[in-house]
Write an enzyme that holds these catalytic residues in place. Structure first.
Site, PDB file in Angstrom:
ATOM      1  N   GLY A 149     -14.382  -8.860 -35.856  1.00  0.00           N
ATOM      2  CA  GLY A 149     -16.107  -9.081 -35.164  1.00  0.00           C
ATOM      3  C   GLY A 149     -15.616  -9.272 -34.283  1.00  0.00           C
ATOM      4  O   GLY A 149     -16.023  -9.616 -33.471  1.00  0.00           O
ATOM      5  N   GLY A 189       0.027  10.070  -6.734  1.00  0.00           N
ATOM      6  CA  GLY A 189       0.520   8.342  -7.819  1.00  0.00           C
ATOM      7  C   GLY A 189       1.425   8.512  -8.372  1.00  0.00           C
ATOM      8  O   GLY A 189       2.638   7.778  -7.430  1.00  0.00           O
ATOM      9  N   SER A 190       2.068   8.713  -8.886  1.00  0.00           N
ATOM     10  CA  SER A 190       3.693   9.197  -9.850  1.00  0.00           C
ATOM     11  C   SER A 190       4.172  10.020  -8.620  1.00  0.00           C
ATOM     12  O   SER A 190       5.092   9.275  -8.582  1.00  0.00           O
ATOM     13  CB  SER A 190       3.808   9.423 -11.100  1.00  0.00           C
ATOM     14  OG  SER A 190       2.832   8.535 -11.677  1.00  0.00           O
ATOM     15  N   GLU A 196      -2.290   7.242  -3.668  1.00  0.00           N
ATOM     16  CA  GLU A 196      -2.667   7.476  -2.032  1.00  0.00           C
ATOM     17  C   GLU A 196      -3.671   8.550  -3.446  1.00  0.00           C
ATOM     18  O   GLU A 196      -3.496   8.679  -4.713  1.00  0.00           O
ATOM     19  CB  GLU A 196      -2.555   8.118  -1.413  1.00  0.00           C
ATOM     20  CG  GLU A 196      -1.548   7.599   0.119  1.00  0.00           C
ATOM     21  CD  GLU A 196      -1.351   8.744   0.881  1.00  0.00           C
ATOM     22  OE1 GLU A 196      -0.829  10.019   0.751  1.00  0.00           O
ATOM     23  OE2 GLU A 196      -0.539   7.848   1.856  1.00  0.00           O
ATOM     24  N   ALA A 215       0.765  -1.115  -0.276  1.00  0.00           N
ATOM     25  CA  ALA A 215       0.149   0.203   0.121  1.00  0.00           C
ATOM     26  C   ALA A 215       0.631   1.031  -0.273  1.00  0.00           C
ATOM     27  O   ALA A 215       1.423   1.460   1.315  1.00  0.00           O
ATOM     28  CB  ALA A 215      -0.972   0.080   1.362  1.00  0.00           C
ATOM     29  N   ILE A 267      -5.241  -0.395  -3.815  1.00  0.00           N
ATOM     30  CA  ILE A 267      -4.846  -1.907  -3.995  1.00  0.00           C
ATOM     31  C   ILE A 267      -4.921  -3.180  -4.218  1.00  0.00           C
ATOM     32  O   ILE A 267      -6.417  -3.550  -3.479  1.00  0.00           O
ATOM     33  CB  ILE A 267      -4.350  -1.391  -2.202  1.00  0.00           C
ATOM     34  CG1 ILE A 267      -4.464   0.137  -0.741  1.00  0.00           C
ATOM     35  CG2 ILE A 267      -3.692  -2.062  -1.294  1.00  0.00           C
ATOM     36  CD1 ILE A 267      -3.103   0.656  -1.755  1.00  0.00           C
ATOM     37  N   GLU A 302       2.760  -0.584 -11.498  1.00  0.00           N
ATOM     38  CA  GLU A 302       4.286  -0.576 -10.764  1.00  0.00           C
ATOM     39  C   GLU A 302       4.866   1.039 -11.261  1.00  0.00           C
ATOM     40  O   GLU A 302       5.708   0.727 -11.735  1.00  0.00           O
ATOM     41  CB  GLU A 302       4.282  -1.493 -11.178  1.00  0.00           C
ATOM     42  CG  GLU A 302       3.581  -2.184 -10.081  1.00  0.00           C
ATOM     43  CD  GLU A 302       4.271  -3.673  -9.297  1.00  0.00           C
ATOM     44  OE1 GLU A 302       5.327  -3.274  -8.942  1.00  0.00           O
ATOM     45  OE2 GLU A 302       3.717  -4.037  -8.472  1.00  0.00           O
TER      46      GLU A 302
HETATM   47  N1  CAA Z   1      16.684   2.411  -5.038  1.00  0.00           N
HETATM   48  C1  CAA Z   1      16.627   2.025  -3.552  1.00  0.00           C
HETATM   49  N2  CAA Z   1      16.739   3.595  -3.373  1.00  0.00           N
HETATM   50  C2  CAA Z   1      15.963   4.486  -4.229  1.00  0.00           C
HETATM   51  C3  CAA Z   1      15.450   4.359  -5.509  1.00  0.00           C
HETATM   52  C4  CAA Z   1      15.229   2.680  -5.890  1.00  0.00           C
HETATM   53  N3  CAA Z   1      15.350   1.924  -7.518  1.00  0.00           N
HETATM   54  N4  CAA Z   1      14.674   5.227  -6.052  1.00  0.00           N
HETATM   55  C5  CAA Z   1      15.438   5.996  -5.874  1.00  0.00           C
HETATM   56  N5  CAA Z   1      15.891   5.918  -4.347  1.00  0.00           N
HETATM   57  C6  CAA Z   1      16.240   6.984  -3.572  1.00  0.00           C
HETATM   58  C7  CAA Z   1      16.926   7.290  -3.558  1.00  0.00           C
HETATM   59  O1  CAA Z   1      18.077   7.084  -3.688  1.00  0.00           O
HETATM   60  C8  CAA Z   1      16.658   8.665  -2.678  1.00  0.00           C
HETATM   61  O2  CAA Z   1      17.314   8.208  -1.413  1.00  0.00           O
HETATM   62  P1  CAA Z   1      18.447   9.661  -0.544  1.00  0.00           P
HETATM   63  O3  CAA Z   1      17.015  11.067  -0.825  1.00  0.00           O
HETATM   64  O4  CAA Z   1      18.323   9.342   0.470  1.00  0.00           O
HETATM   65  O5  CAA Z   1      19.004  10.153  -1.158  1.00  0.00           O
HETATM   66  C9  CAA Z   1      14.985   8.863  -2.529  1.00  0.00           C
HETATM   67  O6  CAA Z   1      14.747   7.019  -2.530  1.00  0.00           O
HETATM   68  C10 CAA Z   1      14.948  10.186  -3.210  1.00  0.00           C
HETATM   69  O7  CAA Z   1      14.781   9.884  -4.307  1.00  0.00           O
HETATM   70  P2  CAA Z   1      14.431  10.501  -5.761  1.00  0.00           P
HETATM   71  O8  CAA Z   1      14.327  11.273  -5.454  1.00  0.00           O
HETATM   72  O9  CAA Z   1      14.673   9.192  -6.837  1.00  0.00           O
HETATM   73  O10 CAA Z   1      13.136  10.115  -5.512  1.00  0.00           O
HETATM   74  P3  CAA Z   1      11.353  11.804  -6.909  1.00  0.00           P
HETATM   75  O11 CAA Z   1      10.394  11.869  -5.580  1.00  0.00           O
HETATM   76  O12 CAA Z   1      12.589  12.069  -7.583  1.00  0.00           O
HETATM   77  O13 CAA Z   1      10.783   9.739  -7.111  1.00  0.00           O
HETATM   78  C11 CAA Z   1      10.229   8.700  -9.096  1.00  0.00           C
HETATM   79  C12 CAA Z   1      11.248   9.031  -7.848  1.00  0.00           C
HETATM   80  C13 CAA Z   1      10.594   7.884  -9.532  1.00  0.00           C
HETATM   81  C14 CAA Z   1       9.520   9.425  -9.579  1.00  0.00           C
HETATM   82  C15 CAA Z   1       9.606   7.309  -7.721  1.00  0.00           C
HETATM   83  O14 CAA Z   1       8.766   7.988  -7.120  1.00  0.00           O
HETATM   84  C16 CAA Z   1       8.212   6.582  -8.672  1.00  0.00           C
HETATM   85  O15 CAA Z   1       9.294   5.513  -8.820  1.00  0.00           O
HETATM   86  N6  CAA Z   1       6.508   6.815  -8.766  1.00  0.00           N
HETATM   87  C17 CAA Z   1       5.649   5.651  -9.367  1.00  0.00           C
HETATM   88  C18 CAA Z   1       5.324   5.144  -8.158  1.00  0.00           C
HETATM   89  C19 CAA Z   1       4.692   4.034  -8.775  1.00  0.00           C
HETATM   90  O16 CAA Z   1       5.490   3.046  -8.791  1.00  0.00           O
HETATM   91  N7  CAA Z   1       3.801   3.222  -8.075  1.00  0.00           N
HETATM   92  C20 CAA Z   1       3.251   2.275  -8.147  1.00  0.00           C
HETATM   93  C21 CAA Z   1       2.554   1.758  -6.726  1.00  0.00           C
HETATM   94  S1  CAA Z   1       2.478   0.098  -6.227  1.00  0.00           S
HETATM   95  C22 CAA Z   1       1.479  -1.313  -7.777  1.00  0.00           C
HETATM   96  O17 CAA Z   1       1.237  -0.271  -8.749  1.00  0.00           O
HETATM   97  C23 CAA Z   1       1.555  -2.235  -7.145  1.00  0.00           C
HETATM   98  C24 CAA Z   1      -0.089  -2.990  -7.306  1.00  0.00           C
HETATM   99  O18 CAA Z   1      -0.820  -2.898  -6.604  1.00  0.00           O
HETATM  100  C25 CAA Z   1      -0.222  -3.995  -8.666  1.00  0.00           C
END
Ligand code: CAA
Length: 385
Positions: free
Chosen positions: A344, A132-133, A128, A125, A158, A367
């Site tokens: 069709g 989202g992104s 929210e 989870a 979820i 994801e």
């Molecule tokens: N592994 C480990 N740590 C990571 C990481 C990774 N892949 N990516 C980022 N981090 C860490 C960074 O190192 C950073 O750490 P510090 O603050 O210590 O330096 C911290 O996380 C913040 O990273 P960013 O500055 O890159 O973060 P951001 O706010 O710019 O966001 C983003 C990056 C890629 C846009 C991210 O928000 C993202 O992936 N968004 C999409 C969300 C998503 O995929 N949602 C899916 C929902 S779940 C789902 O769909 C499941 C289901 O039920 C089917």
């Protein structure tokens, strides 16, 4: 032949494919999709067969299979029934791996068996309504309360929440203001029978209708000290690294969906006669199938490369994002080609390709959307020396 796949992995995937075809799923899918729920007996059987625990180490009661094997199994499950594959992918992918990697010995002992016993499927989870992104903008809060925590917030979309024994919940400890930040985001293992936890109504979705999607509502939800997963304030990295693995799973699902839709289209094209010959004789159709088959192979290789890197403990964030981006977009083209080839009949429910097209639509969204995958790839590409 595939350079990323060993004999054991091939056999495991073959066994799951045989299981899926022996269960007569095609007869059960329409009713379950209409009802909006996965049949509990199938989940129980996947538990008994070890499929739900395949990513879990043998020491923790699982099969200890590789990420490559899991990707192949998800492809097979997805080819058979995408809604079932999604439930398993979340349970045995992001949820299991988060507990394995970040859980204490006590948490692994308590929670991993709940992911494998076939009585339910775990949930993750993060999302929210306003986050989202931009996952780091989440507003669910957690505050210390005596020995444990109180969590408040509403998680949206979820997967599995309705049948989950527990969910991994991302919540913020401390304030988000004055600046948007991922600092303070913390992961918790929340038993869904904890006081203050409830499940919202099921969403009515475009596809994947037998895979339940609901809100998870936390109203002053009380959990113990032992609910903290990993370190306080490190939850964002836990979620992001979990999603890295999850994205390989979505790529594999996309491959399974595209493969089955193309198999149906190929068989149909050989049978269906128009203008005095099978439509498979027409070059326009042959070229379309040839391109779709090449794209399918490329997508599978990308997914397996990311899984292979993961198995070797090597970085795979960028490769997982590439695999998800390419495979999910390939699945859109492939399923639409299949509908078009069936004409069709493709638009009607009888041949199921319309369902594969609807189910496959989610793969470019959940994801992490395709746009988010491009961000992840570009950041990694441009950060490289
Ligand atoms: N592994 C480990 N740590 C990571 C990481 C990774 N892949 N990516 C980022 N981090 C860490 C960074 O190192 C950073 O750490 P510090 O603050 O210590 O330096 C911290 O996380 C913040 O990273 P960013 O500055 O890159 O973060 P951001 O706010 O710019 O966001 C983003 C990056 C890629 C846009 C991210 O928000 C993202 O992936 N968004 C999409 C969300 C998503 O995929 N949602 C899916 C929902 S779940 C789902 O769909 C499941 C289901 O039920 C089917």
């Amino acid at each position: 032949m595939n350079p990323f796949v060993g004999e054991t992995e091939r056999e495991l995937a073959g066994a799951v494919a045989d299981w899926a075809s022996s269960k007569g799923l095609t007869n059960r899918i329409p009713a379950a999709e209409k009802e909006g729920a996965l049949p509990p007996d199938l989940i129980a059987e996947l538990g008994r067969l070890g499929v739900l625990g395949m990513t879990i180490p043998e020491g923790n009661g699982g099969l200890g299979a590789s990420a490559v094997a899991f990707a192949l199994v998800l492809e097979e499950l997805s080819a058979a029934w995408p809604s079932l594959a999604v439930g398993v992918a979340v349970n045995s992918g992001i949820v299991a791996s988060s507990i394995i990697r970040f859980g204490s010995a006590e948490q692994r002992k308590r929670w991993l068996p709940r992911l494998t016993d076939g009585t339910g499927l775990g949930a993750f989870a993060l999302t929210e309504a306003t986050s989202g992104s931009d996952a780091a903008s989440l507003r669910t809060t957690a505050r210390r309360d005596g020995d444990g925590w109180r969590i408040d917030g509403r998680k949206q979309f979820i997967t599995n929440a309705r049948y989950a024994p527990f969910a991994i919940v991302l919540a913020r400890v401390g304030a988000m203001e004055p600046q948007r930040t991922s600092a303070g985001i913390t992961a918790f293992v929340v038993p869904l029978d904890a006081p203050g936890v409830s499940i919202g109504p099921s969403e009515q979705k475009h596809g994947l209708r037998a895979s339940d999607t609901s809100a998870l509502i936390l109203e002053d939800a009380r959990v113990g000290r032992d609910a903290l997963l990993g370190e306080e304030g490190k939850g964002f990295a836990i979620a992001m690294s979990g999603l890295d693995g999850g994205r390989i799973g979505i790529a594999a699902q996309s491959v399974g969906i595209a493969r089955r839709a193309l198999e149906v289209a190929r068989a149909y094209a050989k049978e269906r006669r128009q203008f005095g010959r099978p439509i498979a004789d027409f070059e326009g159709l042959r070229f379309r199938l040839a391109k779709a088959d090449s794209d399918l192979s490329a997508a599978r290789l990308l997914a397996l490369r990311a899984a292979w890197l993961r198995d070797r403990g090597r970085p795979f964030t960028r490769e997982a994002a590439m695999a998800k981006l390419y495979a999910s977009e390939m699945a859109q083209r492939a399923t639409h080609a299949a509908v078009q080839i069936l004409g069709g009949n493709g638009y009607m429910r009888d041949y199921a390709v319309e369902r594969y097209a609807r189910d496959g639509r989610a793969t470019t969204i959940y994801e992490g959307t395709s746009e988010i995958q491009r961000i992840v790839i570009a950041r990694s590409l441009l950060a490289a020396a």
